[in-house]
Write an enzyme that holds these catalytic residues in place. Structure first.
Site, PDB file in Angstrom:
ATOM      1  N   GLY A   1      -1.476   3.982   3.115  1.00 22.83           N
ATOM      2  CA  GLY A   1      -1.044   4.298   1.759  1.00 22.83           C
ATOM      3  C   GLY A   1      -2.150   4.768   0.839  1.00 22.83           C
ATOM      4  O   GLY A   1      -1.957   5.685   0.026  1.00 22.83           O
TER       5      GLY A   1
ATOM      6  N   ALA B   1       0.826  -1.219   0.000  1.00 25.65           N
ATOM      7  CA  ALA B   1       0.000   0.000   0.000  1.00 25.65           C
ATOM      8  C   ALA B   1       0.856   1.264   0.000  1.00 25.65           C
ATOM      9  O   ALA B   1       0.645   2.167  -0.810  1.00 25.65           O
ATOM     10  CB  ALA B   1      -0.944  -0.005   1.193  1.00 25.65           C
ATOM     11  N   GLN B   2       1.841   1.343   0.908  1.00 29.56           N
ATOM     12  CA  GLN B   2       2.708   2.532   0.930  1.00 29.56           C
ATOM     13  C   GLN B   2       3.595   2.571  -0.308  1.00 29.56           C
ATOM     14  O   GLN B   2       3.757   3.617  -0.943  1.00 29.56           O
ATOM     15  CB  GLN B   2       3.585   2.554   2.192  1.00 29.56           C
ATOM     16  CG  GLN B   2       2.870   2.977   3.457  1.00 29.56           C
ATOM     17  CD  GLN B   2       2.476   4.445   3.493  1.00 29.56           C
ATOM     18  OE1 GLN B   2       2.913   5.260   2.688  1.00 29.56           O
ATOM     19  NE2 GLN B   2       1.607   4.794   4.435  1.00 29.56           N
TER      20      GLN B   2
ATOM     21  N   HIS C   1       9.283   4.094   8.145  1.00 28.74           N
ATOM     22  CA  HIS C   1       9.136   3.777   9.568  1.00 28.74           C
ATOM     23  C   HIS C   1      10.514   3.367  10.043  1.00 28.74           C
ATOM     24  O   HIS C   1      11.206   2.607   9.361  1.00 28.74           O
ATOM     25  CB  HIS C   1       8.123   2.647   9.769  1.00 28.74           C
ATOM     26  CG  HIS C   1       7.900   2.266  11.205  1.00 28.74           C
ATOM     27  ND1 HIS C   1       7.759   3.204  12.207  1.00 28.74           N
ATOM     28  CD2 HIS C   1       7.798   1.058  11.814  1.00 28.74           C
ATOM     29  CE1 HIS C   1       7.568   2.574  13.371  1.00 28.74           C
ATOM     30  NE2 HIS C   1       7.603   1.283  13.153  1.00 28.74           N
TER      31      HIS C   1
ATOM     32  N   SER D   1       2.729  -7.991  -5.831  1.00 23.26           N
ATOM     33  CA  SER D   1       3.564  -6.784  -5.904  1.00 23.26           C
ATOM     34  C   SER D   1       3.993  -6.519  -7.346  1.00 23.26           C
ATOM     35  O   SER D   1       3.977  -5.368  -7.803  1.00 23.26           O
ATOM     36  CB  SER D   1       4.792  -6.926  -5.000  1.00 23.26           C
ATOM     37  OG  SER D   1       5.525  -8.090  -5.342  1.00 23.26           O
TER      38      SER D   1
END
EC number: 1.1.1.86
Length: 491
Positions: free
Chosen positions: A158, A47-48, A132, A78
């Site tokens: 995201g 998502a991010q 992060h 992905s």
């Protein structure tokens, strides 16, 4: 590898925890220019990874995705996400050596392996980016000294990062440079350009530190953002059903109630959320929130202490090494709770009914937000960081429960957040069930609060206490800034 935070002396720890500067809009006058013409390779397309990449490409940057050879060969999700969106995709060997900036947006537990694989391939003087800082701060990853290490951490999932960008805006973002890895002194310029490329500069950027981001992020997600919502959902549903309420109605009241209630936070903080209640209900919600605080303060403090000391991350990493045994067991137990299996309710519940029938839920939100904020600030984290990691993100997490209950919340959040959520909820749930639920009065949950005589002085004092809590004061300032930014961005 040693926990990085624990290698610092007390002065350094306090300095890193207290890093928090709200950046001026004119500091982003050059937007993403610093990274234009540079090769940016994102590792991971979740998502991010996908949504930051889409924003960065739309901001004029050169973006490609490095995936494992097997992910490409087997055309995994992905690979499909990246190729369907028209991105160049290649293996680490193909893309990393020419990258000026490698952005690691894989899950936390994969970071050490990813870094071990990509670092030998990175060219001299390249930069490594995170969203992060757990790998740097808690794992204590040692990065080659010629590599610049930066962080850009959007304070949203995201999907929200992308949606706000498409609206011409962005999401509040923390940026940082790892003090051990800024050999050329341009880490801040890299982070600023990356943040601008995602649209974050339009919503407000905090210059922070890896340490402050990690410690505040872990605290928020474990307590109010996920743990409190999970514990509250389970005990409120069980209480409603025990009181003879229709299980389907109870399920809907909880599932959509958190989102409806916390939407008020987004617009006007705890003050507006409490103002949605009648005066009688407001006084009762205030009283309940104080009772909840009295029972749970020790638990919030324990989580903060374990996060600061590194005990939490050590425990979680031991579970990683054990094949996520505890995480998977707790996930399965959550799936078997009565709330998760409540029947679907076809009737309509009005927006106001969620407030009127959810006074206890309002009290839980108030208690949890204030406790998380106060505990972070008492531990040296600045108010701005504590606000973003508690009140600001809560409506976004509540939205995931509205979609598919606790299952969806735990799927959307990271495994790190999910693990911390269970640690908190597994202790908080029985405390709330034994200490709070038996004390409830008619009108606290599932039906309106009876109207009582209101004393002007009492109401005045309660209103003052709500409005003058430090999170309301900093929240008003930060929401005002975001509103101003949105106004400027729309012109």
């Amino acid at each position: 590898m040693a926990n990085y935070f624990n290698t610092l002396n007390l002065r350094q720890q306090l300095d890193q925890l207290g890093r928090c500067r709200f950046m001026d809009r004119n500091e982003f006058a050059n937007e993403a220019d610093y990274l234009k013409g540079k090769k940016i390779v994102i590792v991971g397309c979740g998502a991010q990874g996908l949504n930051q990449g889409l924003n960065m490409r739309d901001s004029g940057l050169d973006i490609s995705y490095a995936l494992r050879a097997e992910a490409i060969a087997e055309k995994r999700a992905s690979f499909q996400r990246a190729t369907e969106n028209g991105f160049k995709v290649g293996t680490y060997d193909e893309l990393i050596p020419s990258a000026d900036l490698v952005v690691n947006l894989t899950p936390d537990k994969q970071h050490s392996k990813v870094v071990a694989d990509v670092m030998p391939l990175m060219k001299q003087g390249a930069a490594l980016g995170y969203s992060h800082g757990l790998n740097i701060v808690e794992v204590g990853e040692q990065i080659r000294k010629d590599i610049t290490v930066v962080m850009v951490a959007p304070k949203c999932p995201g999907t929200e990062v992308r949606e706000e960008y498409k609206r011409g805006f962005g999401v509040p973002t923390l940026i940082a440079v790892h003090p051990e890895n800024d050999p050329n002194g341009d880490g801040l310029e890299i982070a600023k350009a990356w943040a601008a490329a995602t649209g974050g500069h339009r919503a407000g950027v905090l210059e922070s530190s890896f340490v402050a981001e990690v410690k505040s992020d872990l605290m928020g997600e474990q307590t109010i953002l996920c743990g409190m919502l999970q514990a509250g959902s389970i005990v409120c549903y069980d209480k409603l059903v025990a009181d003879g309420k229709d299980p389907a109605y109870a399920g809907k009241l909880i599932q959509y109630g958190w989102e409806t209630i916390t939407e008020a936070l987004k617009q006007g903080g705890i003050t507006l959320m409490m103002d949605r209640l009648s005066n009688s209900a407001k006084l009762r919600a205030f009283e309940l929130s104080e009772q909840i605080k009295a029972k749970l303060t020790f638990l919030f403090e324990k989580h903060m202490d374990d996060i600061i000391s590194g005990e939490f991350s050590a425990t979680m990493m031991a579970d990683w090494a054990n094949g996520d045994a505890n995480l998977l067991k707790w996930r399965e137990e959550t799936g078997k709770t009565a709330f998760e299996n409540a029947p679907k309710y076809e009737g309509k519940i009005s927006e106001q009914e969620y407030f009127d029938h959810g006074v206890l839920m309002v009290a839980m939100v108030k208690a949890g937000v204030e406790l998380a904020f106060d505990t972070m600030v008492a531990s040296g984290i600045y108010e701005e960081s504590a606000y973003y990691e508690s009140l600001h993100e809560l409506p976004l997490i509540a939205n995931t429960i509205a979609r598919k209950r606790l299952y969806e919340m735990n799927v959307v959040i990271s495994d790190t957040a999910e693990y911390g959520n269970y640690l908190f909820a597994n202790v908080a749930t029985p405390i709330l069930a034994k200490e709070i639920m038996p004390t409830l009065q008619k009108g606290d949950l599932g039906e309106p609060t009876p109207t009582v005589e209101i004393d002007n002085i009492t109401l005045r004092d309660v209103n003052d206490a709500i409005r003058n809590h430090p999170i309301e004061l900093i929240g008003q300032e930060l929401r005002g800034y975001m509103t101003d930014m949105k106004r400027i961005s729309s012109h």
